[in-house]
Write a protein that holds these residues in place. Sequence first.
Motif, PDB file in Angstrom:
ATOM      1  N   ILE A   5       0.745  -1.306   0.039  1.00 53.46           N
ATOM      2  CA  ILE A   5      -0.156   0.010   0.035  1.00 53.46           C
ATOM      3  C   ILE A   5       0.925   1.306   0.014  1.00 53.46           C
ATOM      4  N   ALA A   6       0.642   1.951  -0.946  1.00 47.95           N
ATOM      5  CA  ALA A   6       1.422   3.425  -0.981  1.00 47.95           C
ATOM      6  C   ALA A   6       0.489   4.608  -1.517  1.00 47.95           C
ATOM      7  N   SER A   7       1.145   5.912  -1.045  1.00 42.80           N
ATOM      8  CA  SER A   7       0.398   6.865  -1.624  1.00 42.80           C
ATOM      9  C   SER A   7       1.361   8.111  -1.864  1.00 42.80           C
ATOM     10  N   VAL A  31      -1.295  -4.065  -5.386  1.00 40.45           N
ATOM     11  CA  VAL A  31      -0.588  -3.160  -4.951  1.00 40.45           C
ATOM     12  C   VAL A  31      -1.904  -2.008  -4.872  1.00 40.45           C
ATOM     13  N   ILE A  32      -1.934  -1.359  -3.834  1.00 40.22           N
ATOM     14  CA  ILE A  32      -3.058  -0.520  -3.454  1.00 40.22           C
ATOM     15  C   ILE A  32      -2.165   0.905  -3.675  1.00 40.22           C
ATOM     16  N   LEU A  33      -2.743   1.749  -4.661  1.00 36.18           N
ATOM     17  CA  LEU A  33      -2.288   3.055  -4.799  1.00 36.18           C
ATOM     18  C   LEU A  33      -3.237   4.017  -4.547  1.00 36.18           C
ATOM     19  N   SER A 140       3.185   9.176   2.944  1.00 27.21           N
ATOM     20  CA  SER A 140       3.672   9.557   1.474  1.00 27.21           C
ATOM     21  C   SER A 140       5.220   8.893   1.290  1.00 27.21           C
ATOM     22  N   THR A 141       5.110   8.412  -0.073  1.00 23.79           N
ATOM     23  CA  THR A 141       6.449   7.748  -0.315  1.00 23.79           C
ATOM     24  C   THR A 141       7.197   9.003  -0.610  1.00 23.79           C
ATOM     25  N   THR A 142       7.091  10.256  -0.800  1.00 24.27           N
ATOM     26  CA  THR A 142       7.801  11.216  -1.670  1.00 24.27           C
ATOM     27  C   THR A 142       7.832  12.547  -0.598  1.00 24.27           C
ATOM     28  N   ILE A 143       6.969  13.021  -0.304  1.00 22.24           N
ATOM     29  CA  ILE A 143       6.830  14.332   0.337  1.00 22.24           C
ATOM     30  C   ILE A 143       6.224  14.307   1.711  1.00 22.24           C
ATOM     31  N   PRO A 144       6.909  13.578   2.753  1.00 26.24           N
ATOM     32  CA  PRO A 144       6.349  13.180   4.134  1.00 26.24           C
ATOM     33  C   PRO A 144       6.238  14.538   4.901  1.00 26.24           C
TER      34      PRO A 144
END
Length: 175
Positions: A5-7, A31-33, A140-144
């Motif tokens: 699971i990712a967002s 895979v949950i996006l 967030s994978t990118t902008i925590p």
Amino acid sequence: MKLLIASDIHGDYKRAGEIYEIWKNGDFDEVILLGDLLYHGPRNDLPEFYNPKKVIPILSQMKDSILAVRGNCDAEVDQMVLPFPILDEKKELTVDGRKVILVHGHHEIDYTGYDVVMSGHTHIPVLEKRGATLFLNPGSTTIPKGGSSASYAIWDNGKIEIISLDDGNVVKEWE
């Protein structure tokens, strides 16, 4: 059932590649996006590894495993370049006997009757019970935000872990 699971990838090809490697080596059922896949959004700074065109082929390799919902930064043009559906505002499914709803989290939705709500949007990891409902935000994978690290979640036969992409440590867990 085992879910990755990712967002909020927001066009970061490095983080998308890390999610791909986890998927490739993890024997996941799905895979949950949870939205905001390609565009960084007008309120966010450009991620260091921002290149949506490089994210497209990475996510495309997982296309048969992906269930995605639309985030506030996702647009119809994104659907034109991705080979899996991304424009549904919500999706309902049953996981390990639990009624689950997937949303990005930027719209108000009635969560009554769901055992689990999975959402993104805030960029802050959450794993907590509110009444009879478990709320899961993988961060967030990118902008925590909120002092958190970049993260994702794994659901493995009812056990849920939110894991830091930076150091691999478990940030939150639920059994």
